[in-house]
Design an enzyme around this catalytic site. Structure first.
Site, mmCIF file in Angstrom:
data_model
loop_
_atom_site.group_PDB
_atom_site.id
_atom_site.type_symbol
_atom_site.label_atom_id
_atom_site.label_comp_id
_atom_site.label_asym_id
_atom_site.label_seq_id
_atom_site.Cartn_x
_atom_site.Cartn_y
_atom_site.Cartn_z
ATOM 1 N N PRO A 61 -8.741 -12.537 13.979
ATOM 2 C CA PRO A 61 -8.406 -12.705 15.401
ATOM 3 C C PRO A 61 -9.278 -13.812 16.000
ATOM 4 O O PRO A 61 -10.136 -14.366 15.315
ATOM 5 C CB PRO A 61 -8.835 -11.358 15.996
ATOM 6 C CG PRO A 61 -10.059 -10.992 15.194
ATOM 7 C CD PRO A 61 -9.813 -11.522 13.786
ATOM 8 N N ALA A 103 -8.937 -9.865 22.782
ATOM 9 C CA ALA A 103 -8.622 -10.248 21.403
ATOM 10 C C ALA A 103 -7.282 -9.694 20.983
ATOM 11 O O ALA A 103 -6.737 -8.802 21.633
ATOM 12 C CB ALA A 103 -9.704 -9.724 20.469
ATOM 13 N N ASN A 104 -6.759 -10.247 19.885
ATOM 14 C CA ASN A 104 -5.590 -9.670 19.222
ATOM 15 C C ASN A 104 -6.070 -8.731 18.123
ATOM 16 O O ASN A 104 -7.183 -8.890 17.625
ATOM 17 C CB ASN A 104 -4.766 -10.770 18.563
ATOM 18 C CG ASN A 104 -3.908 -11.527 19.546
ATOM 19 O OD1 ASN A 104 -4.228 -11.627 20.724
ATOM 20 N ND2 ASN A 104 -2.824 -12.064 19.053
ATOM 21 N N ARG A 105 -5.228 -7.833 17.711
ATOM 22 C CA ARG A 105 -5.541 -7.008 16.543
ATOM 23 C C ARG A 105 -5.322 -7.834 15.286
ATOM 24 O O ARG A 105 -4.262 -8.428 15.115
ATOM 25 C CB ARG A 105 -4.551 -5.848 16.444
ATOM 26 C CG ARG A 105 -4.795 -4.747 17.387
ATOM 27 C CD ARG A 105 -3.837 -3.603 17.057
ATOM 28 N NE ARG A 105 -3.681 -2.751 18.216
ATOM 29 C CZ ARG A 105 -4.598 -1.862 18.606
ATOM 30 N NH1 ARG A 105 -5.705 -1.685 17.907
ATOM 31 N NH2 ARG A 105 -4.395 -1.136 19.682
ATOM 32 N N SER A 106 -6.303 -7.872 14.413
ATOM 33 C CA SER A 106 -6.137 -8.525 13.114
ATOM 34 C C SER A 106 -7.321 -8.185 12.236
ATOM 35 O O SER A 106 -8.471 -8.323 12.654
ATOM 36 C CB SER A 106 -6.056 -10.045 13.293
ATOM 37 O OG SER A 106 -6.100 -10.681 12.032
#
Ligand code: C5P
Length: 221
Positions: A17, A29-32
């Protein structure tokens, strides 16, 4: 060279992310997990490529034997990717935050009981894949990902055009699939020639197949 078909080729891979600061202790943030991107970087290196992996914050280890650059924010990721050009191959797997906080606070935003709750003004982040796909030093092969929860194929095809990519690896990340953060992935490969559905595979197996596809394609160009 059968075993090392990517010997002498340079690849840039983004993974994980990005974290966009709100203040020194908070971020969006994005999930990753970084699992898929890291596996692709390792698979390209196993085929002999000279790989630069630009990774956002993840909790998995750096793959051995490649050049890893750690970044936090999308703008840092973009700068690291552009600094790694020229390259033969770019695979942009990172889940980059589309927006960042327009003016992040350099002090922790304090909570004042009874007072109004802060609102965040956002601004657009650079699109790294699109920048690379339209760059004067565009790599011969530019590959993006599309994590969608609906209309997977039509969204991916639009993305192929808009971002200037040769392939889009598309997956359905609806929560019911368990793909996000999981170890398995079920993807479609969208190219200008058509679409190929791959079976449900381990993320490492997706990486191995994608590296083989990249090697096969680059040798024809
Ligand atoms: O537009 P969307 O985020 O769905 O596109 C996903 C693809 O674009 C992924 O390959 C991702 O790594 C890349 N991307 C990027 N920079 C952004 C947003 C997405 O490189 N700011």
């Amino acid at each position: 060279n059968g075993a090392k078909p990517l010997a002498g080729k340079k690849a840039i891979v983004t993974s994980g992310p990005t974290h966009e600061p709100i203040d020194p202790v908070r971020y969006i943030a994005n999930r990753s997990s970084g699992r898929q991107g890291h596996a692709i970087a390792a698979a390209l290196a196993a085929l002999g490529a000279d790989v630069t992996l630009v990774s956002g914050p993840v909790s998995i280890p750096d793959p051995a034997g490649l050049n890893v650059i750690h970044v936090e924010r999308a703008e840092e990721m973009r700068d690291a990717v552009l600094a790694a050009l020229p390259a033969d191959i770019a695979v942009m797997v990172a889940a980059v935050a589309d927006w960042r906080v327009a003016s992040a606070s350099d002090q922790k935003i304090k909570k004042h009981p009874g007072e109004s709750i802060p609102t965040l003004a956002l601004t657009e982040n650079p699109d790294i894949l699109k920048t690379v796909g339209h760059h004067t030093q565009r790599p011969k092969l530019v590959i993006g990902f599309a994590a969608e929860t609906q209309d997977v194929e039509s969204n991916a095809r639009a993305k192929l055009e808009r971002k200037g990519a040769d392939f889009i690896v598309a997956n359905d990340v609806s929560p019911s699939t368990g793909i996000m953060g999981g170890t398995r992935n079920r993807v479609k490969i969208i190219s200008h020639d058509g679409v190929e559905q791959w079976p449900d595979l381990d993320k490492d197996e997706v990486a191995t197949r994608l590296a083989a596809l990249i090697a096969g394609t680059i040798m024809q160009r």
